[in-house]
Design an enzyme around this catalytic site. Structure first.
Site, PDB file in Angstrom:
ATOM      1  NE  ARG A  97      10.690 -18.187  22.755  1.00  0.00           N
ATOM      2  CZ  ARG A  97      10.392 -18.779  23.897  1.00  0.00           C
ATOM      3  NH1 ARG A  97       9.460 -19.721  23.923  1.00  0.00           N
ATOM      4  NH2 ARG A  97      11.022 -18.455  24.995  1.00  0.00           N
ATOM      5  CE  LYS A 133      13.832  -3.819   4.964  1.00  0.00           C
ATOM      6  NZ  LYS A 133      14.458  -2.576   4.465  1.00  0.00           N
ATOM      7  CD  GLU A 149       8.176   4.654   0.293  1.00  0.00           C
ATOM      8  OE1 GLU A 149       9.111   4.368  -0.482  1.00  0.00           O
ATOM      9  OE2 GLU A 149       8.327   4.715   1.537  1.00  0.00           O
ATOM     10  CE  LYS A 157       8.952  -3.847  -0.113  1.00  0.00           C
ATOM     11  NZ  LYS A 157       8.722  -2.987   0.995  1.00  0.00           N
ATOM     12  CD  GLU A 200      17.845  -3.504   3.586  1.00  0.00           C
ATOM     13  OE1 GLU A 200      16.616  -3.352   3.448  1.00  0.00           O
ATOM     14  OE2 GLU A 200      18.524  -2.772   4.297  1.00  0.00           O
ATOM     15  NE  ARG A 224      13.237  -5.660   1.845  1.00  0.00           N
ATOM     16  CZ  ARG A 224      12.289  -6.264   2.508  1.00  0.00           C
ATOM     17  NH1 ARG A 224      12.363  -7.567   2.721  1.00  0.00           N
ATOM     18  NH2 ARG A 224      11.247  -5.601   2.975  1.00  0.00           N
ATOM     19  CG  ASN A 239      16.642   1.846   2.992  1.00  0.00           C
ATOM     20  OD1 ASN A 239      16.957   2.773   3.723  1.00  0.00           O
ATOM     21  ND2 ASN A 239      15.885   0.840   3.376  1.00  0.00           N
ATOM     22  CG  HIS A 280      13.723   5.070   2.711  1.00  0.00           C
ATOM     23  ND1 HIS A 280      13.387   5.245   1.384  1.00  0.00           N
ATOM     24  CD2 HIS A 280      12.589   4.578   3.301  1.00  0.00           C
ATOM     25  CE1 HIS A 280      12.126   4.870   1.182  1.00  0.00           C
ATOM     26  NE2 HIS A 280      11.626   4.460   2.334  1.00  0.00           N
ATOM     27  CG  HIS A 299      14.177   6.337   7.632  1.00  0.00           C
ATOM     28  ND1 HIS A 299      14.663   5.063   7.499  1.00  0.00           N
ATOM     29  CD2 HIS A 299      12.862   6.264   7.299  1.00  0.00           C
ATOM     30  CE1 HIS A 299      13.689   4.263   7.097  1.00  0.00           C
ATOM     31  NE2 HIS A 299      12.597   4.963   6.959  1.00  0.00           N
ATOM     32  CG  HIS A 308       7.771   6.884   5.650  1.00  0.00           C
ATOM     33  ND1 HIS A 308       9.022   6.694   6.187  1.00  0.00           N
ATOM     34  CD2 HIS A 308       7.729   6.118   4.536  1.00  0.00           C
ATOM     35  CE1 HIS A 308       9.699   5.836   5.437  1.00  0.00           C
ATOM     36  NE2 HIS A 308       8.936   5.470   4.425  1.00  0.00           N
TER      37      HIS A 308
HETATM   38  P1  NAD Z   1      -0.290   5.625   8.339  1.00  0.00           P
HETATM   39  O1  NAD Z   1      -0.410   4.185   8.587  1.00  0.00           O
HETATM   40  O2  NAD Z   1      -0.062   6.527   9.500  1.00  0.00           O
HETATM   41  O3  NAD Z   1      -1.614   6.110   7.570  1.00  0.00           O
HETATM   42  C1  NAD Z   1      -1.801   7.467   7.278  1.00  0.00           C
HETATM   43  C2  NAD Z   1      -3.132   7.994   7.814  1.00  0.00           C
HETATM   44  O4  NAD Z   1      -4.206   7.526   7.010  1.00  0.00           O
HETATM   45  C3  NAD Z   1      -3.470   7.562   9.233  1.00  0.00           C
HETATM   46  O5  NAD Z   1      -4.044   8.663   9.900  1.00  0.00           O
HETATM   47  C4  NAD Z   1      -4.520   6.469   9.042  1.00  0.00           C
HETATM   48  O6  NAD Z   1      -5.381   6.359  10.130  1.00  0.00           O
HETATM   49  C5  NAD Z   1      -5.230   6.950   7.814  1.00  0.00           C
HETATM   50  N1  NAD Z   1      -5.853   5.926   6.981  1.00  0.00           N
HETATM   51  C6  NAD Z   1      -5.351   4.721   6.635  1.00  0.00           C
HETATM   52  N2  NAD Z   1      -6.143   4.143   5.703  1.00  0.00           N
HETATM   53  C7  NAD Z   1      -7.169   4.989   5.471  1.00  0.00           C
HETATM   54  C8  NAD Z   1      -8.277   4.982   4.581  1.00  0.00           C
HETATM   55  N3  NAD Z   1      -8.461   3.997   3.704  1.00  0.00           N
HETATM   56  N4  NAD Z   1      -9.137   6.008   4.613  1.00  0.00           N
HETATM   57  C9  NAD Z   1      -8.913   7.080   5.452  1.00  0.00           C
HETATM   58  N5  NAD Z   1      -7.867   7.152   6.284  1.00  0.00           N
HETATM   59  C10 NAD Z   1      -7.003   6.130   6.288  1.00  0.00           C
HETATM   60  O7  NAD Z   1       0.884   5.963   7.310  1.00  0.00           O
HETATM   61  P2  NAD Z   1       1.392   5.296   5.947  1.00  0.00           P
HETATM   62  O8  NAD Z   1       1.856   6.439   5.133  1.00  0.00           O
HETATM   63  O9  NAD Z   1       0.418   4.345   5.398  1.00  0.00           O
HETATM   64  O10 NAD Z   1       2.654   4.441   6.423  1.00  0.00           O
HETATM   65  C11 NAD Z   1       3.851   5.037   6.882  1.00  0.00           C
HETATM   66  C12 NAD Z   1       4.646   4.005   7.655  1.00  0.00           C
HETATM   67  O11 NAD Z   1       5.030   2.945   6.776  1.00  0.00           O
HETATM   68  C13 NAD Z   1       5.927   4.533   8.248  1.00  0.00           C
HETATM   69  O12 NAD Z   1       6.015   4.164   9.591  1.00  0.00           O
HETATM   70  C14 NAD Z   1       7.025   3.850   7.461  1.00  0.00           C
HETATM   71  O13 NAD Z   1       8.185   3.660   8.209  1.00  0.00           O
HETATM   72  C15 NAD Z   1       6.357   2.554   7.093  1.00  0.00           C
HETATM   73  N6  NAD Z   1       6.945   1.882   5.927  1.00  0.00           N
HETATM   74  C16 NAD Z   1       7.286   0.568   6.077  1.00  0.00           C
HETATM   75  C17 NAD Z   1       7.812  -0.134   5.009  1.00  0.00           C
HETATM   76  C18 NAD Z   1       8.115  -1.597   5.158  1.00  0.00           C
HETATM   77  O14 NAD Z   1       8.697  -2.194   4.237  1.00  0.00           O
HETATM   78  N7  NAD Z   1       7.738  -2.231   6.242  1.00  0.00           N
HETATM   79  C19 NAD Z   1       7.995   0.498   3.766  1.00  0.00           C
HETATM   80  C20 NAD Z   1       7.614   1.840   3.638  1.00  0.00           C
HETATM   81  C21 NAD Z   1       7.086   2.515   4.732  1.00  0.00           C
HETATM   82  N1  GLY Z   2      12.487  -0.002   2.620  1.00  0.00           N
HETATM   83  C1  GLY Z   2      11.556  -0.879   2.034  1.00  0.00           C
HETATM   84  C2  GLY Z   2      11.915  -2.330   2.052  1.00  0.00           C
HETATM   85  O1  GLY Z   2      13.032  -2.744   1.969  1.00  0.00           O
HETATM   86  O2  GLY Z   2      11.030  -3.113   2.164  1.00  0.00           O
END
Ligand code: NAD
Ligand code: GLY
Length: 375
Positions: A127, A149, A191, A229, A239, A243, A247, A250, A254, A266
């Site tokens: 939980r 998120k 981003e 942010k 949101e 917030r 997006n 997106h 998405h 992404h």
């Molecule tokens: P990811 O986590 O897949 O990382 C990209 C690649 O880089 C992976 O292969 C990883 O293993 C590698 N990697 C990570 N750090 C490294 C480093 N320092 N050196 C070498 N390789 C490294 O992708 P991302 O682009 O970081 O994240 C995308 C995700 O984030 C999506 O799922 C998206 O939906 C999410 N997202 C979430 C929010 C939120 O508010 N929660 C906001 C924006 C995006």
């Molecule tokens: N989509 C990014 C956020 O609201 O955190």
């Protein structure tokens, strides 16, 4: 970045204990490994990471933590295709096998995939347990590690299962970008560009002037994006309205990501999404042509540098995915759209979610296809 930057994410007075700090400084990960940076009290720390980050930093952090406290590590295969409920289940099983209890703390060490998935598991394991974010991609450092998120993807769409669960702290070490592949830097720049278009005209013009996007990207962009942010999330955590500006790009982005079966990255999908959504804002007479063109120029540069192949853009498939977007209401696709660079549009009643017709949605996909095939 040698001086330490501290940024606070604060929630309303009744909920002050959920507020936390974002710390940004070169070598902060080394400080955590060496045990010179204090961590919260916990029965144990469990690092959740992916296989790539594990090789680079995970085992070192585990070794460092094990010297001072009880620690464990769970690693899963890298990539968006693994940000799903099956992986979440496996990670939770590993937490249990490692003896994690309600006073254990999860450490999300990696990019946005790790952060979203580890945060999601932390929010439901027994939980809910506390977690810390150590983002290692540019995208995670400027966006996904902040704001709580969490979630996983489903075959019917992006981030369809998830929670709001704020971390207890975010530790950003820009030096981890030195090991990041160049195309992953571009995903993060997408981003940063979004953040600038949404809230910071000055940052947009500085970003547009950069002649290269690599791991040396000036640290001020990371700091500014984090500040923006943090401010938006502090104001509207769940949101309810504001917030949603984060997006931008997106809804279409998405949809493209889901329709590619999560093969397209992404950040790049958000770049394409912003190209389509800025066209929508222009066509709906919300955005001036000059600001549309400025955006287009930067976004097309990002797309070209990434050298990804032109994705298949099927209007019906994309619209079906757009309908699963969390902003969709009464079967109407809604988007957050710019009024000018640095400001987002609100409807007459102050809503940042703007209804968009199927016809205009389709038009934006035709436009995108044409713009991309022209190079
Ligand atoms: P990811 O986590 O897949 O990382 C990209 C690649 O880089 C992976 O292969 C990883 O293993 C590698 N990697 C990570 N750090 C490294 C480093 N320092 N050196 C070498 N390789 C490294 O992708 P991302 O682009 O970081 O994240 C995308 C995700 O984030 C999506 O799922 C998206 O939906 C999410 N997202 C979430 C929010 C939120 O508010 N929660 C906001 C924006 C995006
Ligand atoms: N989509 C990014 C956020 O609201 O955190």
């Amino acid at each position: 970045l040698t001086r330490r930057v501290r940024i606070r994410v604060t929630f309303s007075s009744d909920d002050r204990n959920r507020s936390y700090e974002i710390l940004i400084r070169d070598r902060i990960l080394d400080e955590l490994i060496e045990g010179t940076l204090p961590l919260p009290n916990a029965n144990s720390f469990i690092i959740v990471t992916d296989a790539n980050v594990n090789k680079l930093y995970g085992s070192k952090l585990l070794k460092g933590l094990s010297g001072v406290t009880k620690a464990g590590l769970v690693s899963f295969p890298a990539g968006e295709a693994n940000k799903n409920i099956e992986t979440a289940w496996k990670v939770a099983s590993e937490l249990s096998r490692l003896g994690a209890d309600r006073r254990s703390v999860v450490i999300a060490l990696g990019g946005g995939v790790v952060g979203d998935l580890a945060g999601f598991v932390a929010s439901i394991y027994k939980r809910g347990v506390d977690y810390l974010q150590i983002p290692t991609t540019l995208l995670a450092q400027v966006d996904s590690s902040i704001g709580g998120k969490t979630g996983v993807d489903a075959p019917w769409g992006k981030n369809q299962l998830g929670t709001f669960h704020q971390p207890k702290g975010v530790f950003i070490d820009p030096r981890t970008l030195l090991t990041l592949p160049p195309h992953e830097i571009l995903n993060g720049v997408a981003e940063i560009a979004k953040c600038a278009i949404v809230a910071d005209r000055e940052m947009f013009s500085q970003l547009s002037k950069l002649t290269k996007f690599d791991s040396d990207i000036p640290r001020k962009f990371i700091v500014r994006a984090c500040r923006i942010k943090a401010r938006i999330v502090s104001e509207d955590e769940k949101e309810t309205n504001l917030r949603v500006v984060l997006n931008y790009g997106h809804t279409v982005g998405h949809a493209i990501e889901s329709s590619s079966n999560f093969r397209l990255r992404h950040g790049m999908c958000v770049t394409l999404g912003m190209m389509a959504e800025s066209w929508i804002a222009l066509t709906m007479n919300l955005l001036q042509r000059t600001d549309f063109e400025k955006q287009f120029e930067l976004l097309r540069r990002l797309y070209r540098y990434s050298s990804v192949n032109l994705p298949i853009l099927n209007k019906e498939t994309l619209f079906k995915f757009a309908l699963t977007d969390k902003k969709t209401d009464s079967l109407t696709v809604r988007m957050s759209l710019p009024r000018e660079i640095g400001k987002m549009y609100t409807t007459a009643d102050g809503n940042y979610r703007v209804p968009v017709s199927k016809e205009i949605f389709d038009g934006s996909i035709d436009y995108l296809r044409k713009a991309l095939s022209n190079g």
